[in-house]
Design a protein around this motif. Sequence first.
Motif, short mmCIF file in Angstrom:
data_model
loop_
_atom_site.label_atom_id
_atom_site.label_comp_id
_atom_site.label_asym_id
_atom_site.label_seq_id
_atom_site.Cartn_x
_atom_site.Cartn_y
_atom_site.Cartn_z
N TYR A 15 0.84 -1.21 0.00
CA TYR A 15 0.00 0.00 0.00
C TYR A 15 0.87 1.25 0.00
O TYR A 15 0.66 2.16 -0.80
CB TYR A 15 -0.89 -0.06 1.23
CG TYR A 15 -1.91 1.04 1.35
CD1 TYR A 15 -3.18 0.90 0.80
CD2 TYR A 15 -1.63 2.22 2.03
CE1 TYR A 15 -4.13 1.89 0.92
CE2 TYR A 15 -2.57 3.22 2.16
CZ TYR A 15 -3.81 3.05 1.61
OH TYR A 15 -4.75 4.04 1.73
N TYR B 188 0.06 3.03 -3.35
CA TYR B 188 -1.23 3.72 -3.19
C TYR B 188 -1.19 5.13 -3.78
O TYR B 188 -2.11 5.55 -4.49
CB TYR B 188 -1.63 3.77 -1.72
CG TYR B 188 -2.91 4.52 -1.49
CD1 TYR B 188 -4.14 3.91 -1.73
CD2 TYR B 188 -2.91 5.84 -1.06
CE1 TYR B 188 -5.31 4.60 -1.55
CE2 TYR B 188 -4.08 6.54 -0.88
CZ TYR B 188 -5.28 5.91 -1.12
OH TYR B 188 -6.45 6.59 -0.95
N TYR C 62 -3.66 6.55 -6.59
CA TYR C 62 -4.57 7.65 -6.25
C TYR C 62 -4.38 8.82 -7.21
O TYR C 62 -5.35 9.38 -7.73
CB TYR C 62 -4.30 8.08 -4.81
CG TYR C 62 -5.05 9.33 -4.42
CD1 TYR C 62 -6.38 9.26 -4.01
CD2 TYR C 62 -4.44 10.58 -4.47
CE1 TYR C 62 -7.08 10.40 -3.67
CE2 TYR C 62 -5.12 11.72 -4.12
CZ TYR C 62 -6.44 11.63 -3.72
OH TYR C 62 -7.13 12.77 -3.39
N GLU D 152 -9.99 8.30 -4.37
CA GLU D 152 -9.71 7.52 -3.15
C GLU D 152 -10.45 6.19 -3.20
O GLU D 152 -9.89 5.14 -2.86
CB GLU D 152 -10.12 8.34 -1.92
CG GLU D 152 -9.55 7.78 -0.64
CD GLU D 152 -9.77 8.73 0.52
OE1 GLU D 152 -10.02 9.93 0.29
OE2 GLU D 152 -9.71 8.25 1.66
N GLU D 153 -11.70 6.28 -3.62
CA GLU D 153 -12.48 5.05 -3.72
C GLU D 153 -11.85 4.09 -4.73
O GLU D 153 -11.74 2.88 -4.48
CB GLU D 153 -13.91 5.40 -4.15
CG GLU D 153 -14.87 4.24 -4.04
CD GLU D 153 -16.26 4.60 -4.52
OE1 GLU D 153 -17.06 3.67 -4.69
OE2 GLU D 153 -16.54 5.80 -4.73
N GLN E 81 -8.72 2.40 -3.34
CA GLN E 81 -9.04 1.32 -2.38
C GLN E 81 -9.60 0.10 -3.10
O GLN E 81 -9.28 -1.05 -2.75
CB GLN E 81 -10.04 1.84 -1.35
CG GLN E 81 -9.40 2.81 -0.37
CD GLN E 81 -10.31 3.13 0.77
OE1 GLN E 81 -11.22 2.37 1.09
NE2 GLN E 81 -10.09 4.27 1.40
N PRO F 223 -3.04 1.29 5.14
CA PRO F 223 -4.32 0.86 4.57
C PRO F 223 -5.48 1.14 5.52
O PRO F 223 -5.34 0.96 6.73
CB PRO F 223 -4.14 -0.65 4.39
CG PRO F 223 -2.69 -0.89 4.39
CD PRO F 223 -2.07 0.20 5.19
N LEU G 34 -9.62 -2.27 4.09
CA LEU G 34 -8.65 -3.14 3.40
C LEU G 34 -8.06 -4.18 4.35
O LEU G 34 -7.89 -5.34 4.00
CB LEU G 34 -7.51 -2.30 2.82
CG LEU G 34 -7.73 -1.69 1.44
CD1 LEU G 34 -6.53 -0.87 1.03
CD2 LEU G 34 -7.98 -2.79 0.42
#
Lengths: 200, 181
Positions: free
Chosen positions: A27, A31, A35, A49-50, A53, B45, B49
Amino acid sequence: MPDPGQPDQELLRRARAGDEEALGVLYQRHYAAIYRFARHMSGDATLAEEAAQEVFLALLRRRDGYDPERGAVAGYLFGIARHWLSRRWRQDSRWAPLNEEVAAAPPGAAGGAADPERRETVAAVRRAIAALPEHYRAVVVLCEIEERSYEEVAQAMGCPVGTIRSRLHRARALLARKLEPARPSQPASPASVLTARCQA
Amino acid sequence: MSRRPDDDQAAWALLRQERERQDRLDSALADLRAEAEHWPLSAWPPERLLAACRQRRNLRTWRHGAWWAAAAAAASLAALAWLGPRLLSPAHGVAATAVPAIQAPAPAPAQVMEATLSQPSSGTFLPLGGPLPADGFVVRVNLPESDLASLGIAAAPGAGPVPAEVLMDQDGVPRGIRFLQ
């Protein structure tokens, strides 16, 4: 705690086996890029953001999705994000179609440039990117903003590297044309001038 | 074909203009990139998650346990299928009753002896616990006095080792003994 230098593939295997620490390292590693990609593509921080995830959820749930021979984990993640966004836009198209107004003023718009003229240019580029067709937009965001390799982008887009090069060339031309200030008459392009000269 | 200076100048001007346009685009893209670096991001996370990750672990554990349970059940069924007919069929009883027939008084030990010794001795074997085997073999030995005492045979003091023949079963266990002296 997994070794921070551990390859993505091993971290992915451990995360799928339920190792939260491995998921945490993956992550932290990916991430932000996912993003940013989603936010540049959509111009919407919440949706981005959604999307990011959902990418990691899909990463955990898909059993046979990632093939190490086809490229790095990052390219695979961008591919998931792109598919997720496309699906989401198709679902939401009845209610909130993406248009230039949506992407025109995302949160923190043009905050990086101090000069008002540059701020305006950045805002114009953002609008221009948002107005590009999706396959051009993704290539511009990944190659030019995220500075990913052609191979990674090709993996994410599911097409050959040559296609990525040509799409990027075309997308840059479209962006440059959109950034051009309005003129009373369009001059001939350099290519057409050179061609005319050669034919003379 | 002649070159006109006006054409060259126009081409260069357009090229310069294109170059400036591309530079402007690159600069704007760099600004976009720099701006995106400052977007606030979570470093770890979210719970959603992590919960999915834990769920994967639990599912994996459950699957692992279920696999072993299924394997154990399959092994039990296979063992039952294999052993069942043998335990329940009448043939099993016949085999059990056949054992005494094998252990029944044997064919003459002398025959065994003849098969294994070039110079057979006469006389019968004393059983050493259990029936005499039908298809054993004979080993000739010199038994010391102490071993005679352990067999319950009194020997004269100083008599020395006593020659004897031991009837061995096929599994190497002594089943009978015959004294030659």
